[in-house]
Scaffold this motif. Sequence first.
Motif, PDB file in Angstrom:
ATOM      1  N   THR A 177       1.022  -1.232   0.259  1.00 29.95           N
ATOM      2  CA  THR A 177      -0.127   0.224  -0.120  1.00 29.95           C
ATOM      3  C   THR A 177       0.855   1.127  -0.056  1.00 29.95           C
ATOM      4  OG1 THR A 177      -1.200  -1.087   0.813  1.00 29.95           O
ATOM      5  CG2 THR A 177      -1.873   1.541   1.218  1.00 29.95           C
TER       6      THR A 177
ATOM      7  N   LYS B  93       1.176   5.923  -0.070  1.00 24.72           N
ATOM      8  CA  LYS B  93       0.005   6.904  -0.261  1.00 24.72           C
ATOM      9  C   LYS B  93       0.352   7.657  -1.227  1.00 24.72           C
ATOM     10  CE  LYS B  93      -0.482  10.496   2.437  1.00 24.72           C
ATOM     11  NZ  LYS B  93       0.032  11.407   3.418  1.00 24.72           N
TER      12      LYS B  93
ATOM     13  N   GLU C 151      -4.646  10.391  -2.775  1.00 23.63           N
ATOM     14  CA  GLU C 151      -5.200   8.732  -2.024  1.00 23.63           C
ATOM     15  C   GLU C 151      -4.482   7.732  -1.815  1.00 23.63           C
ATOM     16  OE1 GLU C 151      -6.133   5.867  -5.663  1.00 23.63           O
ATOM     17  OE2 GLU C 151      -5.409   7.643  -6.927  1.00 23.63           O
ATOM     18  N   THR C 152      -5.127   6.293  -1.462  1.00 19.32           N
ATOM     19  CA  THR C 152      -3.753   5.304  -0.875  1.00 19.32           C
ATOM     20  C   THR C 152      -4.545   4.675  -1.204  1.00 19.32           C
ATOM     21  OG1 THR C 152      -4.599   5.923   1.228  1.00 19.32           O
ATOM     22  CG2 THR C 152      -3.604   3.017   1.591  1.00 19.32           C
ATOM     23  N   LEU C 153      -3.415   3.863  -1.926  1.00 14.62           N
ATOM     24  CA  LEU C 153      -3.070   2.535  -3.676  1.00 14.62           C
ATOM     25  C   LEU C 153      -3.086   1.805  -3.149  1.00 14.62           C
ATOM     26  CD1 LEU C 153      -4.127   2.267  -6.221  1.00 14.62           C
ATOM     27  CD2 LEU C 153      -1.531   3.178  -7.168  1.00 14.62           C
ATOM     28  N   LYS C 154      -3.704   0.318  -3.678  1.00 15.15           N
ATOM     29  CA  LYS C 154      -2.165  -1.092  -3.641  1.00 15.15           C
ATOM     30  C   LYS C 154      -2.218  -0.954  -4.269  1.00 15.15           C
ATOM     31  CE  LYS C 154      -3.178  -5.469  -1.362  1.00 15.15           C
ATOM     32  NZ  LYS C 154      -1.738  -5.880  -1.210  1.00 15.15           N
TER      33      LYS C 154
ATOM     34  N   ALA D 167       6.288  -0.320   0.726  1.00 15.51           N
ATOM     35  CA  ALA D 167       5.018  -0.798   1.732  1.00 15.51           C
ATOM     36  C   ALA D 167       5.121   0.646   2.454  1.00 15.51           C
ATOM     37  CB  ALA D 167       4.600  -1.712   2.047  1.00 15.51           C
TER      38      ALA D 167
END
Length: 84
Positions: free
Chosen positions: A2, A4, A20-23, A71
């Motif tokens: 994940t 940011k 956004e937060t993105l996986k 991560a």
Amino acid sequence: MTLKLLYFARLRERLGTIGETLKLPDSAQDVAGLLKLLRKRGGNWESELTGRPVLVAVNQNMVSPQHLLQAGDEVALFPPVTGG
């Protein structure tokens, strides 16, 4: 992993978000893979991230497209700026 993501200047306006937060999938482990993933969203994402210069900083350090992501990284995308 994940990440940011933060968007600045023209990108913030055209993409309609400050961040956004993105996986990130396993297929995208570096900055180039991240940009490719974002372009696949189409529309303004594709047009703003294709053929126009975009600078990328990871954890406030400028990086190349080959930079491997970790991560929890904070990734900032912004257009080059000029002063006068």
